[in-house]
Design a protein around this motif. Structure first.
Motif, short mmCIF file in Angstrom:
data_model
loop_
_atom_site.label_atom_id
_atom_site.label_comp_id
_atom_site.label_asym_id
_atom_site.label_seq_id
_atom_site.Cartn_x
_atom_site.Cartn_y
_atom_site.Cartn_z
N ASP A 39 -22.45 20.10 9.51
CA ASP A 39 -23.19 21.24 10.06
C ASP A 39 -24.55 20.77 10.58
O ASP A 39 -25.26 20.01 9.90
CB ASP A 39 -23.39 22.31 8.99
N GLN A 125 -15.77 22.84 17.00
CA GLN A 125 -16.06 23.79 15.92
C GLN A 125 -14.78 24.37 15.34
O GLN A 125 -14.67 24.55 14.11
CB GLN A 125 -16.98 24.90 16.43
N ALA A 126 -13.78 24.63 16.20
CA ALA A 126 -12.51 25.17 15.71
C ALA A 126 -11.77 24.15 14.85
O ALA A 126 -11.14 24.51 13.84
CB ALA A 126 -11.65 25.60 16.89
N THR A 128 -13.11 21.53 13.15
CA THR A 128 -13.84 21.00 11.99
C THR A 128 -14.47 22.08 11.12
O THR A 128 -14.90 21.79 10.00
CB THR A 128 -14.97 20.07 12.46
N ASP A 129 -14.56 23.30 11.62
CA ASP A 129 -15.25 24.38 10.94
C ASP A 129 -16.71 24.00 10.67
O ASP A 129 -17.28 24.37 9.64
CB ASP A 129 -14.54 24.75 9.63
N ARG A 130 -17.30 23.26 11.59
CA ARG A 130 -18.70 22.87 11.50
C ARG A 130 -19.51 23.57 12.59
O ARG A 130 -18.99 23.90 13.66
CB ARG A 130 -18.87 21.36 11.63
N HIS A 131 -20.79 23.76 12.30
CA HIS A 131 -21.71 24.40 13.25
C HIS A 131 -22.38 23.29 14.06
O HIS A 131 -23.15 22.49 13.50
CB HIS A 131 -22.73 25.23 12.48
#
Length: 336
Positions: A39, A125-126, A128-131
């Motif tokens: 993130d 982002q999709a 890794t689910d990271r910002h």
């Protein structure tokens, strides 16, 4: 607190071809290096690989591709042509690149680098689910400086410009025009780790999570760093500015900027004419004393370069030697 910025540019990225999955290439290279996105990271990618993935490779040389990528010519010096591209970027050869590509081919800049950055950001982002934030870079020269550095030509998910106007320093001084182009600074930092010949088109910059926008907000993009036509003090090269003013085509007047005030125009015309020039009354009328360089043609050129049009030049109504000049604003709307 201690400021810390880290940059990782992974090795092992294969040659990129049209249709390549850039997100997968980056994630695979990071995994091979025992790294992963976190993130707040800013992913920096060269426009070269973005263009290759988007099928922007063309046969031929720079000269053959230049016209199609040019909005207008800014300056020419020998074999070098500086142009303003359709993106609004001012670059040598419109950013067309013949390096790191097969002989006989060139790579054009992405059609919309901000959109390219937004797509890559959404994909990463999709997966890794990271910002994250994303910056797309290219190499450019700078006026008054030797050498080149990387700049942001596309961006998504971060502030590209910090505005310090109105803030105060430690001594209480108010800052007026300080506005760091942080997206360009991130691009330059990333290039130090990527190198030009090392085959590292991606970099991950860590330590400036404060620049990121919310995950669903791509922000204004790098286009926010591009000055509008007429907003730059150097819309033409020095020689091109002279020739363009002599030709006097209204369609080419925008890069000179907004029209100056009438009193400033009078001062300019006085320098050209070598004689006193004053405003007369409240209208767009100037009076010039007789001078050795008072020819109307030269005055018309000076008017054009300052956003005005010389409508008429005739004898002074008071009978004194010199000219009465009637002028009007050029009234050409600035282009974005």
């Amino acid at each position: 607190m201690t400021g810390r910025l880290t940059v990782l540019a992974p090795d092992g990225v294969p040659e990129v071809a049209a249709g390549a999955d850039l997100a997968a290439l980056l994630l695979d290279a990071l995994a091979a290096a025992g790294e992963a996105l976190a993130d707040g990271d800013v992913v920096v990618v060269t426009s070269k690989v973005v263009s290759k993935a988007e099928g922007r490779v063309r046969p031929g040389d720079r000269e053959a591709a230049l016209a199609g990528e040019t909005a207008r010519v800014v300056a020419r010096r020998g074999p070098t042509t500086i142009v303003r591209t359709h993106h609004g970027l001012t670059m040598a050869a419109a950013g067309i690149d013949a390096s790191n590509v097969a002989r006989g081919q060139v790579v054009l800049l992405p059609v919309d680098p901000d959109a390219s950055a937004a797509r890559l950001r959404a994909d990463l982002q999709a997966r890794t689910d990271r910002h994250l934030g994303v910056v797309v870079t290219d190499t450019a020269g700078r006026a008054w400086r030797e050498g080149q550095t990387d700049i942001a030509v596309g961006a998504a998910g971060l502030r590209v410009l910090e505005d310090y106007a109105g803030r105060h320093d430690a001594h209480g001084n108010e800052l007026a025009v300080t506005a760091p182009a942080v997206a360009d600074e991130l691009a330059g930092a990333a290039e130090l780790a990527q190198g030009k010949l090392a085959g590292r088109p991606f970099a991950v910059v860590r330590g400036r999570a404060d620049l990121l926008l919310p995950p669903a907000d791509d922000g204004p993009g790098a286009r926010a760093l591009v000055r509008r036509e007429g907003g730059d003090l150097f819309g033409y090269g020095a020689r091109e500015a002279v020739v363009t003013a002599l030709v006097g085509d209204p369609a080419t007047s925008t890069p000179y900027g907004s029209a100056v005030g009438l009193d400033e125009l009078a001062a300019v015309l006085a320098r050209v004419a070598g004689a006193a020039v004053v405003t007369a009354g409240g209208g767009e009328r100037l009076l010039a004393d007789d001078g050795p360089r008072g020819e109307a043609g030269l005055l018309a050129v000076a008017c054009f370069a300052h956003g005005w049009r010389l409508v008429a030049a005739g004898p002074r109504p008071d009978g004194r030697p010199g000219l009465e000049l009637r002028v009007s604003p050029a009234a050409v709307e600035p282009r974005p």
